[in-house]
Motif scaffolding. Structure first.
Motif, PDB file in Angstrom:
ATOM      1  N   SER A  79      11.912  41.911 -19.399  1.00  0.00           N
ATOM      2  CA  SER A  79      11.346  43.259 -18.234  1.00  0.00           C
ATOM      3  C   SER A  79      10.405  43.528 -19.648  1.00  0.00           C
ATOM      4  CB  SER A  79      12.172  43.890 -18.337  1.00  0.00           C
ATOM      5  OG  SER A  79      11.738  45.663 -18.579  1.00  0.00           O
ATOM      6  N   PHE A  80       8.644  43.551 -18.514  1.00  0.00           N
ATOM      7  CA  PHE A  80       7.332  43.508 -19.558  1.00  0.00           C
ATOM      8  C   PHE A  80       6.417  43.845 -17.814  1.00  0.00           C
ATOM      9  CE2 PHE A  80       7.936  38.820 -18.907  1.00  0.00           C
ATOM     10  CZ  PHE A  80       6.440  38.607 -18.239  1.00  0.00           C
ATOM     11  N   TYR A  81       5.866  44.248 -17.840  1.00  0.00           N
ATOM     12  CA  TYR A  81       4.749  44.645 -17.031  1.00  0.00           C
ATOM     13  C   TYR A  81       3.597  43.386 -17.920  1.00  0.00           C
ATOM     14  CZ  TYR A  81       5.800  49.126 -16.476  1.00  0.00           C
ATOM     15  OH  TYR A  81       6.268  50.179 -15.668  1.00  0.00           O
ATOM     16  N   PRO A  82       2.711  42.718 -16.624  1.00  0.00           N
ATOM     17  CA  PRO A  82       2.410  41.024 -16.623  1.00  0.00           C
ATOM     18  C   PRO A  82       0.801  41.796 -16.696  1.00  0.00           C
ATOM     19  CG  PRO A  82       3.319  41.669 -14.431  1.00  0.00           C
ATOM     20  CD  PRO A  82       3.781  42.504 -14.588  1.00  0.00           C
ATOM     21  N   GLU A 102       4.378  46.240  -9.646  1.00  0.00           N
ATOM     22  CA  GLU A 102       4.973  45.640 -11.003  1.00  0.00           C
ATOM     23  C   GLU A 102       5.996  46.875 -11.807  1.00  0.00           C
ATOM     24  OE1 GLU A 102       4.161  42.762 -12.149  1.00  0.00           O
ATOM     25  OE2 GLU A 102       2.621  42.350 -10.659  1.00  0.00           O
ATOM     26  N   ALA A 138       9.412  44.956 -13.553  1.00  0.00           N
ATOM     27  CA  ALA A 138      10.183  45.403 -14.529  1.00  0.00           C
ATOM     28  C   ALA A 138      10.781  46.108 -14.170  1.00  0.00           C
ATOM     29  CB  ALA A 138       9.118  46.324 -15.384  1.00  0.00           C
ATOM     30  N   GLN A 153      -1.671  49.939 -20.168  1.00  0.00           N
ATOM     31  CA  GLN A 153      -0.732  49.098 -20.936  1.00  0.00           C
ATOM     32  C   GLN A 153      -0.314  50.118 -22.532  1.00  0.00           C
ATOM     33  OE1 GLN A 153       1.178  46.320 -19.335  1.00  0.00           O
ATOM     34  NE2 GLN A 153       1.089  44.831 -20.446  1.00  0.00           N
TER      35      GLN A 153
END
Lengths: 358, 498
Positions: A135-138, B73, B77, B272
């Motif tokens: 799980s991560f922000y692409p 997103e 996630a 981010q």
């Protein structure tokens, strides 16, 4: 802005007062028009085609105004040409920041962008995956890139286990970049590696990295893309050695660079239709179809122009262009009365294609 | 039905925030609902959670492309794969593919202009839509601060979709705006769930200065003292860039600059970095903040006053989502009015832009006649250089609903004139708030027809603030980054050399 100045001066010098100032803008931003493709071919500027795609027209116009004020360029027959002061400036800028030798804007237009999107998202994904974290922000959001990476991993998982895949991809990158590090004095892999995002560590933006390295942002962007070009070129020539990386490019090679409309014309041409017929079928002007032919002559080395200009006449046109050292149609026509403008353009295009260095 | 259980399983929260449960229960009961929750208190959960309890899908209409992408997103996630956004970021081919598989998706985000596409509407009509969500619903009202004409048609589309249960969400809406929401969405029996727009953990402070120089020194000394993370809003890209540079050098904080001039990739990275605390302070334009779920923002500073109170409330609402003490500081100089006027006018297309747009479309028409396969849409999808998303949408909307070039020009100019007059009033209200005496929180609440009924410690500069509690506890020395690509590559792949 410094590097935009350098590349603009370079184009203006090559055009030698024969093309408009806007032609410089179209070339550097990579406009997909027959005219710009022709300019890139005729004046041996293909390397620089699409070199600064992000340049806005407004910024360009302001820069031209500045160049005029500073007397780096001057007005000459409705267009601009470089001055001696400009040549000196150009020499200085290029010696300070040499144009990277691997950069080829023409050959790798768009390919580099897709390659980078895939590479950066793939590496981020593997970096998380490797630590059992999905799980991560692409870093890339395009639907196309995301589904490509998903698919790539799906296929690879059947071939390698997680560790082997990670190691192999690392190995390929380490090896191909070390080679670059050894051969190039100006371009370091640092320019690319620190842009990558990984597990709990976000990559730097182009602006941040350029700043950290004390580089002009536009020059940085070109150097960065030149690494992509180096990678694409090296990988394509060593497909077995870089078999994982080659997978990032495999399906991209076939992209045609002709504009859409020209493609349609080319198809009809290959079916044996004449210019007139094509114009009729496509409901376009004959001039437009002629532009398409010029574009094809510039791009496809196998395209023969003999049906349009007899070989003898071709030779005459080339001699005239060489002896007058110009691409100005009117000047050439004065020396070769029997040729029309379309013939001259077609010959110049074909000729620049066969002369081009790859 | 245990809502807490799902809250924990899907979102890893142990309890609901104020208001969320009530709204969720309302829509699960099948009642059309207008919900007003202050910024930063978890509005999206109110439709995401019910999604897991209904059979059909949740269709969310959202006004901003970037916001939509962020929300998609964020859901992904959290492990939700059945989520998609239908907007102009999708290419023709991608859109086709998404629509072919539309039944797979649980959460479908869509931009208002996509709803007008007959093909898409047909496909949506064939779906079971269990919940229709209108996000930022205040955009439907011309009394709102952010009126989007293309929102007006949602009501009709809603009927065409068989009037599914509807949830209209907003953070800032006065009574007249809420009435408009009801009217234009054609909601009859509606449950209004209104929570106070107040965020008691955010202290309000207006710092009056005289001129730009004093503003500079004030900002610098504030940033040196305050505990991060923080956001500083500027009126221009140039200022945001310059200040990020300056603060990086002058303070121990890592500072970034975020604005609409950056490409998509840089924006994603900056968001981010800020989220992961790799950046402490973001120097930003108003383009920054929507859809960013950062909980621990301790301060929001405005280098200039915004053009209306709603925008201000929305922007300072990005502070203190975790409920901890935070502060909002507005730097105000009497000559800021000129800047505000400029900002206000810049939101709408100017006459040059209208002219340029008209020319562009004329050219587009010629091209379309030549090429059968392209349609008007491809030319209108993405804004041209020099147009903001909001400006472009307006032009597009008016262009498509006008008979000819002349009607287009007159109708949009007429609209802009009216909008400007209204915005002028909003601007005066903002400035009134800045210079007024008395409790700032109370004045703000009055603006939204609310009463202040709790006592807030560290309320506002007029009531008194203990600045010490917002100050930096300890300062860290910034380390100079040493770059070594080989080591970094190993780190990325978790390769150790032994």
């Amino acid at each position: 802005m410094n590097y935009t100045i350098a590349l603009s001066l370079l184009c203006i010098e090559r055009f030698n007062g024969e093309r408009s100032t806007n032609a410089v803008y179209y070339l550097l931003t990579g406009k997909k028009s027959s005219q710009t493709i022709q300019d890139a071919g005729w004046y041996q500027l293909r390397q620089y085609y699409h070199a600064i795609p992000q340049l806005s027209k407004q910024a360009f116009d302001n820069m031209i105004k500045f160049l005029l004020e500073e007397n780096y360029i001057c007005n000459q027959d409705d267009t601009n040409n470089i001055t001696d002061k400009g040549k000196e400036k150009l020499g200085f800028l290029i010696s300070k920041s040499p144009f990277p030798k691997y950069f080829n804007g023409w050959k790798y237009q768009q390919l580099d962008e897709i390659f980078w999107k895939r590479l950066s998202l793939l590496i981020q994904t593997i970096s998380y995956w490797n630590r059992n974290n999905a799980s991560f922000y692409p870093v890339q959001r395009s639907y196309e890139t995301q589904s490509w990476v998903k698919n790539w991993l799906y296929v690879m998982k059947n071939k390698y286990d997680k560790q082997a895949l990670t190691k192999k991809l690392y190995g390929e990158l380490q090896s191909i970049l070390s080679e670059l590090d050894k051969t190039s004095q100006t371009i370091s892999p640092t320019l690319l590696i620190y842009r990558l995002s990984s597990y709990q560590k976000t990559g730097m933006t182009s602006g941040q990295l350029a700043n950290t390295l004390n580089m002009d942002e536009e020059y940085y962007a070109i150097c960065f893309r030149s690494i992509l070009h180096y990678l694409i070129n090296t990988i394509s020539h060593n497909r077995e050695r870089y078999s994982l990386l080659w997978k990032l490019l495999e399906d991209l090679k076939q992209r045609v660079v002709l504009t859409q409309s020209t493609q349609a014309t080319y198809q009809l041409l290959q079916q044996g239709k004449s210019l007139k017929e094509i114009a009729h079928i496509r409901r376009l002007k004959k001039n437009t179809i002629e532009d398409h032919l010029i574009e094809i002559a510039l791009i496809d080395p196998d395209f023969s122009i003999e049906g349009y200009v007899p070989p003898k006449l071709q030779e005459k046109i080339i001699v005239a262009a060489q002896s007058q050292s110009t691409r100005k149609l009117r000047t050439i026509k004065e020396h070769v009365q029997e040729a029309d403008y379309f013939m001259i353009r077609l010959v110049l295009s074909k000729w620049s294609e066969s002369n081009k260095q790859t | 039905m245990n809502l807490e259980k799902i809250l924990y399983e899907k979102f890893s929260y142990t309890q609901f925030r104020n208001g969320q449960r009530e709204i969720i229960e309302s829509v699960l009961n099948g009642t059309d609902t207008i919900a007003l929750l202050p910024t930063g208190t978890g509005k999206s959960l109110c439709y995401q959670l019910p999604g897991y309890l209904v059979d059909g899908c949740v269709l969310i209409i959202s006004p901003l492309l970037s916001l939509m992408q962020d929300q998609v997103e964020q859901l992904r996630a959290k492990g939700e794969k059945r989520v998609v956004a239908i907007n102009s970021f999708l290419s023709f081919e991608e859109k086709k593919q998404v629509l072919r598989n539309i039944r797979y998706y649980k959460f479908i985000y869509i931009s208002p202009e996509m709803l007008h596409n007959e093909g898409i509407k047909k496909i949506l009509q064939s779906l079971t839509i269990s919940l229709l969500v209108v996000d930022e619903a205040h955009c439907i009202s011309q009394w709102g601060y952010d009126f989007r004409p293309d929102y007006l048609e949602i009501g009709t589309v809603r009927k065409q979709l068989g009037s599914p249960v509807t949830l209209a969400l907003t953070a800032t809406a006065r009574q007249e705006v809420r009435d408009d929401i009801k009217r234009f969405l054609k909601l009859e029996m509606v449950n209004e769930i209104i929570f106070s727009s107040d965020r008691p953990n955010i202290a309000y402070m207006v710092q009056r200065v005289n001129g730009y120089e004093e503003k500079r020194t004030t900002l610098l000394s504030l940033v040196k003292q305050l505990q991060g993370p923080g956001i500083i809003y500027f009126s221009s890209k140039k200022l945001a860039d310059e200040w990020a540079k300056l603060l990086n050098e002058a303070t121990s904080y890592n500072v970034g600059a975020y604005h609409a001039g950056l490409d998509m990739e840089q924006r994603i990275l900056l968001q981010q970095q800020f989220l992961f605390n790799e950046l402490d302070i973001m120097c930003a334009t108003s383009a920054f903040g929507m859809g960013i779920n950062k909980e621990n923002v301790r301060f929001v500073i405005h280098f200039h006053p915004p053009v209306d109170i709603e925008s201000y409330l929305q922007e300072i609402g990005r502070a203190g989502r975790d409920g901890e003490k935070s502060i909002a500081i507005l730097l105000y100089s009497p000559d800021d009015i000129h800047l505000q006027m400029q900002l206000m006018e810049g939101e709408l297309p100017n006459s040059l832009q209208i002219e340029y747009f008209g020319q562009y479309m004329l050219q587009a028409k010629v091209t379309i006649n030549n090429k059968e396969q392209s349609s008007m849409d491809t030319f209108l999808q993405q804004p041209l250089d020099g147009f903001s998303e909001v400006q472009w949408r307006l032009l597009r909307k008016f262009y498509l609903s006008s008979r000819d070039e002349n009607t287009f020009k007159t109708s949009i100019q007429h609209f802009i004139e009216k909008r400007k007059q209204w915005k002028q009033i909003k601007l005066q209200e903002m400035n009134q708030w800045i210079i007024s005496s008395g409790c700032r929180r109370e004045n703000m609440l009055h603006y939204f027809n609310e009463e202040k009924n709790i006592d807030v410690l560290n309320c506002c500069d007029h009531c008194g603030i203990t600045m010490e509690i917002y100050q930096k506890v300890h300062s860290i020395k910034k380390e100079r980054l040493k770059l070594n690509w080989q080591e970094r590559l190993q780190e990325i792949f978790a390769i150790s050399l032994d």
